[in-house]
Design a protein around this motif. Structure first.
Motif, PDB file in Angstrom:
ATOM      1  N   ASN A  12      40.429  48.238  34.763  1.00 20.30           N
ATOM      2  CA  ASN A  12      40.152  49.102  34.122  1.00 20.30           C
ATOM      3  C   ASN A  12      39.047  49.654  33.194  1.00 20.30           C
ATOM      4  N   ASP A  13      38.569  48.040  33.004  1.00 21.93           N
ATOM      5  CA  ASP A  13      37.134  48.551  31.687  1.00 21.93           C
ATOM      6  C   ASP A  13      36.237  46.996  32.179  1.00 21.93           C
ATOM      7  N   THR A  14      35.457  47.021  33.461  1.00 21.90           N
ATOM      8  CA  THR A  14      34.842  46.055  33.895  1.00 21.90           C
ATOM      9  C   THR A  14      33.623  45.963  32.718  1.00 21.90           C
ATOM     10  N   LYS A  15      33.714  46.869  31.728  1.00 25.41           N
ATOM     11  CA  LYS A  15      31.852  46.705  30.963  1.00 25.41           C
ATOM     12  C   LYS A  15      31.184  45.251  31.256  1.00 25.41           C
ATOM     13  N   ILE A  16      30.075  44.984  31.035  1.00 19.75           N
ATOM     14  CA  ILE A  16      29.872  43.797  31.221  1.00 19.75           C
ATOM     15  C   ILE A  16      30.474  43.087  29.957  1.00 19.75           C
ATOM     16  N   ASN A  17      30.122  43.222  28.806  1.00 22.76           N
ATOM     17  CA  ASN A  17      30.761  42.331  27.229  1.00 22.76           C
ATOM     18  C   ASN A  17      32.487  42.754  27.489  1.00 22.76           C
ATOM     19  N   ASN A  18      33.027  43.103  28.803  1.00 25.13           N
ATOM     20  CA  ASN A  18      34.448  42.346  28.628  1.00 25.13           C
ATOM     21  C   ASN A  18      34.404  41.021  29.549  1.00 25.13           C
ATOM     22  N   VAL A  19      33.114  40.364  29.906  1.00 28.88           N
ATOM     23  CA  VAL A  19      33.568  38.437  29.797  1.00 28.88           C
ATOM     24  C   VAL A  19      32.779  37.985  29.239  1.00 28.88           C
ATOM     25  N   ILE A  20      33.144  36.892  29.365  1.00 27.45           N
ATOM     26  CA  ILE A  20      32.689  35.770  28.535  1.00 27.45           C
ATOM     27  C   ILE A  20      31.600  34.316  29.512  1.00 27.45           C
ATOM     28  N   TYR A  21      30.080  34.586  28.862  1.00 26.29           N
ATOM     29  CA  TYR A  21      29.387  33.940  29.689  1.00 26.29           C
ATOM     30  C   TYR A  21      29.553  32.277  29.408  1.00 26.29           C
ATOM     31  N   ASP A  22      29.876  31.018  29.949  1.00 29.47           N
ATOM     32  CA  ASP A  22      29.106  30.572  29.503  1.00 29.47           C
ATOM     33  C   ASP A  22      27.893  30.522  28.989  1.00 29.47           C
ATOM     34  N   ALA A  23      27.334  29.060  28.313  1.00 28.18           N
ATOM     35  CA  ALA A  23      26.061  29.081  27.219  1.00 28.18           C
ATOM     36  C   ALA A  23      24.908  28.973  28.098  1.00 28.18           C
ATOM     37  N   ASP A  24      25.002  29.094  29.217  1.00 28.58           N
ATOM     38  CA  ASP A  24      23.642  28.813  29.860  1.00 28.58           C
ATOM     39  C   ASP A  24      24.040  30.232  31.055  1.00 28.58           C
ATOM     40  N   PHE A  25      24.788  30.259  31.098  1.00 25.53           N
ATOM     41  CA  PHE A  25      24.560  31.657  31.811  1.00 25.53           C
ATOM     42  C   PHE A  25      25.454  31.334  33.384  1.00 25.53           C
ATOM     43  N   THR A  26      25.779  30.200  33.672  1.00 24.90           N
ATOM     44  CA  THR A  26      26.224  29.445  35.291  1.00 24.90           C
ATOM     45  C   THR A  26      27.562  29.744  35.584  1.00 24.90           C
ATOM     46  N   LYS A  27      28.143  30.475  34.324  1.00 22.06           N
ATOM     47  CA  LYS A  27      30.057  30.413  35.032  1.00 22.06           C
ATOM     48  C   LYS A  27      30.022  32.121  34.177  1.00 22.06           C
ATOM     49  N   ILE A  28      31.823  32.255  34.186  1.00 19.87           N
ATOM     50  CA  ILE A  28      31.961  32.547  32.864  1.00 19.87           C
ATOM     51  C   ILE A  28      33.209  32.342  32.968  1.00 19.87           C
ATOM     52  N   ASN A  29      33.129  32.078  31.614  1.00  8.31           N
ATOM     53  CA  ASN A  29      33.946  31.960  30.853  1.00  8.31           C
ATOM     54  C   ASN A  29      35.852  32.130  30.992  1.00  8.31           C
ATOM     55  N   ALA A  30      35.624  33.508  30.326  1.00  4.97           N
ATOM     56  CA  ALA A  30      37.003  34.362  30.338  1.00  4.97           C
ATOM     57  C   ALA A  30      36.370  36.192  31.174  1.00  4.97           C
TER      58      ALA A  30
ATOM     59  N   GLY B 225      28.303  39.697  44.624  1.00  6.56           N
ATOM     60  CA  GLY B 225      29.390  39.210  43.825  1.00  6.56           C
ATOM     61  C   GLY B 225      30.436  39.836  44.186  1.00  6.56           C
ATOM     62  N   PHE B 226      30.658  40.804  44.396  1.00  5.42           N
ATOM     63  CA  PHE B 226      32.628  41.557  44.479  1.00  5.42           C
ATOM     64  C   PHE B 226      32.586  41.539  46.244  1.00  5.42           C
TER      65      PHE B 226
ATOM     66  N   LEU C 151      27.321  37.394  38.632  1.00  6.16           N
ATOM     67  CA  LEU C 151      28.507  36.529  37.807  1.00  6.16           C
ATOM     68  C   LEU C 151      30.046  37.377  37.460  1.00  6.16           C
ATOM     69  N   ALA C 152      29.822  37.891  37.143  1.00  5.95           N
ATOM     70  CA  ALA C 152      30.376  38.806  36.423  1.00  5.95           C
ATOM     71  C   ALA C 152      31.080  39.336  37.361  1.00  5.95           C
ATOM     72  N   SER C 153      30.053  39.902  38.556  1.00  2.41           N
ATOM     73  CA  SER C 153      31.311  41.069  39.244  1.00  2.41           C
ATOM     74  C   SER C 153      31.782  40.174  40.043  1.00  2.41           C
ATOM     75  N   LYS C 154      31.809  38.899  40.789  1.00  3.45           N
ATOM     76  CA  LYS C 154      32.181  38.043  41.316  1.00  3.45           C
ATOM     77  C   LYS C 154      33.313  37.769  40.685  1.00  3.45           C
ATOM     78  N   SER C 155      33.487  37.777  39.305  1.00  2.00           N
ATOM     79  CA  SER C 155      34.862  37.481  38.027  1.00  2.00           C
ATOM     80  C   SER C 155      35.831  38.290  38.593  1.00  2.00           C
ATOM     81  N   PHE C 156      35.804  40.086  38.739  1.00  2.04           N
ATOM     82  CA  PHE C 156      36.570  41.135  38.234  1.00  2.04           C
ATOM     83  C   PHE C 156      36.813  41.124  40.015  1.00  2.04           C
ATOM     84  N   GLY C 157      36.339  40.489  40.801  1.00  6.08           N
ATOM     85  CA  GLY C 157      36.615  41.495  42.291  1.00  6.08           C
ATOM     86  C   GLY C 157      37.613  39.695  42.499  1.00  6.08           C
TER      87      GLY C 157
END
Ligand code: GN1
Ligand code: MG
Length: 360
Positions: free
Chosen positions: A213-231, A281-282, A130-136
């Motif tokens: 340029n700062d794609t650390k995992i803590n730079n995405v916000i997941y929804d409550a049950d890890f089904t998607k990225i909120n931000a 994801g990417f 999910l994280a990779s897809k969003s940054f992609g």
């Protein structure tokens, strides 16, 4: 207050004055340090009607704060009419329309709080995917912009050749005792001059895009049950870049078995299931965008980003810890050692990884 440069009383006073600058006349119910970023001082702020992120901005690191807004404006314009399935939270403007509030010579920003979960390491390959897809998706949405249309927020931020030179200079000038252990890891990083050569070759052939340029995992916000990225958050370093920067920082922070702060040396390794999920994801997000050379550069990205981060931590240790805040004297050295072990694991598995990239 832990990790805060201000006492609770000072912070309460500062916060009230700051909220006034945003036209918010509400009491503060809760104010506490938030997240694990190294550079800015970040707080969670709760008023009776709303949750915010309040941030003390580090202008020693970001010496041209205005460039951040200029870059994000260009990105926003490009995103008009496109649908991104997650938010990109921007600073709330002050009542005078500024993205920063200035108080006692310091800069502050207020952001809307995005509900959801922030994690420092991935528990499952799906979280990695999910994280990779969003940054992609972010890179894809910006693909019509060239990196040259952006202003470098920090010059040479991910320039491996520059960071390697800075490390060599710090080594020459450093007053730190040259213990056997230090010199062991110094030599390890000196051997990575091979990666510097590879870096130079890639820069000659790859497109200079707009990347996060700062794609650390803590730079995405997941929804409550890890089904998607909120931000996707922390947009300060959105500027010109190569895709392997963003993929590489994902490898470094998501496909690792230990966080960069870990000193559990035997456990530092690379998780190939998570690596594969990152690739999936990417590629899913960027399949119509990436050139064959860019796909080929992804393996290099993981190694390069572990190397550049290790070099930066080691350089800072040699310089007397002037950039990254530390909790104990050897922490930057330990961070450099952690990144070196991760880099070794990536290099040992290079052929396997290259195979994975080829068939992905
Ligand atoms: C810094 O502040 P934070 O944690 O978002 C650094 C990144 C590094 C990271 C290492 C401006 O980011 O480049 O990857 O630490 N940001 C800056 O954890 O130097
Ligand atoms: Mg950051």
């Amino acid at each position: 207050m832990k990790d805060s440069p201000y006492s609770p009383q000072e912070m309460a006073l500062i916060t009230n004055q700051l909220l006034g600058m945003y036209g918010i006349d509400e009491e503060v119910i809760e104010l506490k340090p938030y997240g694990s970023g190294h550079i800015h001082k970040t707080f969670f702020l709760y008023t009776p009607s709303k949750k915010f992120i309040l941030q003390g901005f580090n202008k020693a690191v970001f010496t041209h704060p205005d460039r951040i807004g200029a870059n994000l404006q260009a990105v926003q314009k490009t995103l008009e009419g496109q649908h991104l399935p997650f938010e990109l939270p921007l600073p709330i403007p002050t009542i005078t329309g500024e993205s920063f509030a200035t108080l006692n010579g310091e800069l502050f920003r207020l952001f809307p709080f995005v509900n959801g979960l922030s994690i420092n390491s991935a528990e499952t390959p799906h979280q990695a995917y999910l994280a990779s897809k969003s940054f992609g998706e972010f890179i894809k949405a910006c693909a019509s912009l060239s990196g040259d249309q952006m202003i470098p927020v920090i010059d040479g931020f991910h320039d491996l050749a520059l960071r390697y030179r800075q490390f060599e200079n710090a080594l020459k000038a450093s007053q730190v005792p040259k213990t056997d252990e230090l010199m062991h890891w110094v030599k390890f990083y000196q051997k990575q001059v091979l990666l510097v050569r590879k870096y130079r070759r890639y820069t000659e052939i790859l497109p200079w895009r707009v990347t996060h340029n700062d794609t650390k995992i803590n730079n995405v916000i997941y929804d409550a049950d890890f089904t998607k990225i909120n931000a996707v958050i922390d947009l300060d370093t959105v500027m010109g870049g190569y895709v392997f920067y963003d993929f590489g920082d994902l490898v470094r922070t998501v496909a690792c078995t230990e966080e960069e702060s870990s000193t559990d040396w035997e456990k530092v390794n690379i998780d190939l299931d998570k690596y594969e999920a990152l690739l999936q994801g990417f590629q899913e997000a960027l399949q119509e965008v990436l050139s064959p050379e860019e796909i080929d550069s992804l393996t290099f990205g993981g190694e390069m980003m572990a190397c550049i981060m290790g070099l930066r931590f080691l350089t800072d240790y040699l310089n007397g810890n002037i950039y990254y805040p530390i909790k104990y004297p050897m922490q930057n050295f330990d961070r450099a050692k952690n990144q070196a072990l991760l880099l070794m694991a990536l290099q040992e598995k290079r052929e396997l990884i290259e195979q994975m990239v080829k068939i992905s």
